[in-house]
Scaffold this active site. Structure first.
Site, PDB file in Angstrom:
ATOM      1  N   TYR A 152      59.843  66.957   6.309  1.00 28.59           N
ATOM      2  CA  TYR A 152      60.417  66.075   5.275  1.00 28.59           C
ATOM      3  C   TYR A 152      59.673  66.132   3.957  1.00 28.59           C
ATOM      4  O   TYR A 152      60.047  65.439   3.013  1.00 28.59           O
ATOM      5  CB  TYR A 152      60.534  64.623   5.779  1.00 28.59           C
ATOM      6  CG  TYR A 152      59.314  64.026   6.434  1.00 28.59           C
ATOM      7  CD1 TYR A 152      58.259  63.544   5.684  1.00 28.59           C
ATOM      8  CD2 TYR A 152      59.243  63.926   7.811  1.00 28.59           C
ATOM      9  CE1 TYR A 152      57.158  62.983   6.288  1.00 28.59           C
ATOM     10  CE2 TYR A 152      58.141  63.363   8.435  1.00 28.59           C
ATOM     11  CZ  TYR A 152      57.100  62.890   7.672  1.00 28.59           C
ATOM     12  OH  TYR A 152      56.004  62.335   8.281  1.00 28.59           O
ATOM     13  N   LYS A 153      58.642  66.971   3.883  1.00 30.37           N
ATOM     14  CA  LYS A 153      57.919  67.116   2.629  1.00 30.37           C
ATOM     15  C   LYS A 153      58.474  68.320   1.866  1.00 30.37           C
ATOM     16  O   LYS A 153      59.557  68.256   1.305  1.00 30.37           O
ATOM     17  CB  LYS A 153      56.427  67.238   2.920  1.00 30.37           C
ATOM     18  CG  LYS A 153      55.844  65.999   3.625  1.00 30.37           C
ATOM     19  CD  LYS A 153      54.376  66.189   3.966  1.00 30.37           C
ATOM     20  CE  LYS A 153      53.835  65.009   4.765  1.00 30.37           C
ATOM     21  NZ  LYS A 153      53.791  63.752   3.979  1.00 30.37           N
ATOM     22  N   ASP A 190      47.382  71.353  11.623  1.00 30.89           N
ATOM     23  CA  ASP A 190      48.460  70.512  11.125  1.00 30.89           C
ATOM     24  C   ASP A 190      48.891  71.076   9.770  1.00 30.89           C
ATOM     25  O   ASP A 190      48.118  71.060   8.804  1.00 30.89           O
ATOM     26  CB  ASP A 190      47.983  69.058  10.992  1.00 30.89           C
ATOM     27  CG  ASP A 190      49.127  68.115  10.617  1.00 30.89           C
ATOM     28  OD1 ASP A 190      50.135  68.579  10.043  1.00 30.89           O
ATOM     29  OD2 ASP A 190      49.007  66.908  10.896  1.00 30.89           O
ATOM     30  N   ARG A 206      47.838  60.669  -6.455  1.00 31.12           N
ATOM     31  CA  ARG A 206      48.230  61.963  -5.903  1.00 31.12           C
ATOM     32  C   ARG A 206      49.526  62.408  -6.564  1.00 31.12           C
ATOM     33  O   ARG A 206      50.497  61.649  -6.631  1.00 31.12           O
ATOM     34  CB  ARG A 206      48.407  61.821  -4.395  1.00 31.12           C
ATOM     35  CG  ARG A 206      48.532  63.117  -3.652  1.00 31.12           C
ATOM     36  CD  ARG A 206      48.488  62.895  -2.148  1.00 31.12           C
ATOM     37  NE  ARG A 206      49.690  62.233  -1.657  1.00 31.12           N
ATOM     38  CZ  ARG A 206      50.076  62.196  -0.378  1.00 31.12           C
ATOM     39  NH1 ARG A 206      49.313  62.780   0.553  1.00 31.12           N
ATOM     40  NH2 ARG A 206      51.163  61.583  -0.012  1.00 31.12           N
ATOM     41  N   PHE A 219      44.190  63.392   8.863  1.00 30.70           N
ATOM     42  CA  PHE A 219      45.264  62.409   8.728  1.00 30.70           C
ATOM     43  C   PHE A 219      45.224  61.424   9.900  1.00 30.70           C
ATOM     44  O   PHE A 219      45.008  61.807  11.043  1.00 30.70           O
ATOM     45  CB  PHE A 219      46.612  63.122   8.659  1.00 30.70           C
ATOM     46  CG  PHE A 219      47.709  62.225   8.191  1.00 30.70           C
ATOM     47  CD1 PHE A 219      47.840  61.896   6.848  1.00 30.70           C
ATOM     48  CD2 PHE A 219      48.593  61.670   9.093  1.00 30.70           C
ATOM     49  CE1 PHE A 219      48.840  61.044   6.415  1.00 30.70           C
ATOM     50  CE2 PHE A 219      49.605  60.807   8.664  1.00 30.70           C
ATOM     51  CZ  PHE A 219      49.722  60.498   7.333  1.00 30.70           C
TER      52      PHE A 219
END
Lengths: 401, 401
Positions: free
Chosen positions: A211-212, A188, A361, A123
């Site tokens: 927050y996911k 991560d 996605r 990322f």
């Protein structure tokens, strides 16, 4: 004929987690939200806890939120127990993933000489943080072509890897890979926490966001994990007063707390931590094994339908077919991925996201995604592309990020 | 006879900011809240904006909060204009004060060789951050006995000072002191922002928090200021994707944004930034010159009453008597400061805070503090100590921090 819709409905009828969907605010039952891997839905309990916290602020002001000062460690301990397979004092909830990664990699460099390593596909913020640290710490930066190459760098001090790849959805075997290197591996967990089972007892260091799949809200507090045996040998580069022993003694010299708490810096985001705590109630009630099991079933259904319906339309499944080797999202490659994403949003009431250059996605958070949602999303996607509707989206539309 | 209560009421009647009190949630009109310098009261508009933001989250999820991605710079620009006397692109709202101080001092060390300096009386987290940076950057740390001594360190690279002292309330002349040294001075504005006028055009670097006089809520986003001419020569040590040029291109190498935005790191705390933005409406409407003028009048009344009523009871005013040389809080020294603070809370419905070893701190945020509140707080304090009520507080009570 592929899977019938009735089969998806039967899976929902048999789903032990089906009732958790009612724990979330859902204003448009026709919309299929397949982007909980970007921002999780709002749990009703989080809405309630924020309302209460605002009332407390108004009423009690500085005396509100009993024990607020311990929220980063208390919520960290809960997250450790519910989602991470970690021990007390090994996890704190604080700052952003970016800042936490910085702290851990900086501290890891104190323990190991050598290069800072990641893979090119990691990322972006992880890569940029490592690039900065390589510069400031005078280390060689290696952006390896693959995870295997990253782990094979002979003079690596720190290797940073994502547990679940944000694009492909591939999940790595953290325990096995951590064992292959003398370097400290920083994982991560942003795209795996709350989606699949995690066993931090097999790793040394990790960071992640809330927050996911943790549904703690936009820009909610991130977290970091430090194995207990390592913590007291590590120093946070950002020596803040929340990491200080007897903080309110306000003593002359920095004397860090034991455990992961020494990586705390400034004042905690109280509302965000209360939100995360309330959301963790749901994950605790459902249990990570059940959540992960349902996630594998959801993505398996998506993979099957992708093969049956979408391959003929030019899609390629970019996610591993082994259910144990993926998170809770699937990646579909298509040359027209961007207009297809736009068309899904504008014309099919499905919310995916687009990842450059060619990925549609679709995330399926197990707590609020039904098997019928997966079936319908894939069906609408098939219909839309078969009809060529994606050729009619406005190219000036706001880019899907 | 000292000031009569009627005189305080007359000042309130003539106060051009009197109506702003109604913009805050006040559930107990008898309670005198004198700790807005720790945590500001809840503005009604903030409660409304958080409620709306939660509804948006529930309804639009990842598509909510149009322009959320620009909140750190947009709210930073507003804060610059309303409170800081700074230009666009010089301020961002992000992270905690601690993390922001770390970033700026780290970056300043790239520009200057020499020692990292502060005064011993500076706020603890500032001292700890500097101590950590001195270690990691291989610099000498100087904890000077006074601000004057700090500014006289001949080989200083960076000097960190608080604009308003968190204990005494003394306000320094930032412009004049910044000119006295070749070092880069980083100002901590936490105890001055929103209370007194600030002119960042006369300084180079600053940080501060939003949960005191800016009323943005517990653990709300902090901010940092970087003079435009300096910014592009500075590198954030924490190279996050929100500081990256064309963030969503997710390019291979870090290429920082121009201006203060290069100091952004991870995902912004959306709710906290919306709260800060809403709170800034109030400060903008009132205007910092008016706010600061009223603050000086409030603290002047407190100082007069302290001299007249409290000095005979063993109190000493620890705050400068020159109104231009202080923030919006006053510090009263007394050997029994801790039980006096407890008694004020428990028996007099006044909320002060205690600072070790001997300070009763009373904050008077101009937007919601009336002159009669100051008069009543001092009157209740006088009565309580004269009656010896502070000798009866429970020593096991939760310590006032």
């Amino acid at each position: 004929v592929s899977v019938e819709r009735a089969e998806a409905l039967a899976l929902d009828a048999a789903d032990p987690l089906a009732s958790f969907r009612d724990a979330f605010v859902i204003t448009d039952p026709q919309r299929i939200y397949a982007d909980g891997n970007s921002l999780g839905r709002l749990p009703r309990a989080v809405a309630a806890v924020i309302t209460d916290a605002m009332h407390e602020w108004g009423d009690r002001i500085v005396e509100a939120w009993d024990g607020w000062i311990d929220l980063p460690t208390r919520v960290g301990d809960r997250l450790a127990a519910v989602c991470l397979g970690a021990q007390p004092d090994e996890v704190v909830a604080c700052d952003s993933t970016t800042v936490n990664l910085y702290k851990l990699v900086h501290a890891a460099c104190d323990l190991r000489e050598g290069a800072i390593v990641t893979d090119r596909a990691n990322f972006p913020t992880d890569r940029y943080v490592l690039e900065g640290l390589a510069g400031s710490r005078g280390r060689r930066l290696v952006l390896a072509d693959s995870v295997a190459d990253a782990l094979a760098v002979p003079d690596a001090a720190v290797v940073c890897l994502s547990h679940v790849d944000y694009r492909s959805g591939e999940a790595l075997d953290m325990a096995a890979l951590t064992r292959t290197t003398e370097a400290l591996v920083v994982w991560d967990l942003s795209h795996s926490v709350g989606a699949i089972e995690i066993d931090c007892s097999t790793i040394d260091l990790a960071v992640g966001c809330s927050y996911k799949y943790l549904n703690a809200g936009p820009g909610g507090p991130a977290f970091l994990f430090v194995r207990r045996a390592l913590a007291d040998a590590m120093r946070s580069p950002i020596q803040g007063w929340f990491g200080q022993h007897e903080q309110f003694a306000m003593g002359p010299r920095y004397d860090p707390l034991p455990g992961a708490a020494r990586f705390l810096a400034g004042s905690p985001p109280v509302l965000g931590l209360l939100a995360l705590d309330a959301s963790l109630d749901l994950l605790a009630d459902a249990g990570m094994p059940q959540i992960a099991r349902k996630g594998r079933a959801l993505t398996s259904l998506a993979a099957t339908l992708a093969d049956d319906w979408l391959a003929p339309l030019g899609f390629t499944l970019a996610t591993p077919r082994d259910p144990a080797a993926r998170g809770s999202h699937v990646a579909l490659r298509h040359a027209d991925a961007w207009p297809i994403c736009r068309a899904l949003i504008e014309r099919a009431n499905v919310v995916p996201d687009f990842r450059r250059p060619d990925i549609v996605r679709l995330g399926f958070p197990p707590l609020y995604t039904r098997f019928a949602d997966v079936w319908d999303a894939m069906d609408r996607l098939r219909g839309l592309v078969a009809a060529g509707e994606h050729h009619h989206v406005d190219p000036r539309a706001r880019r899907v990020t």
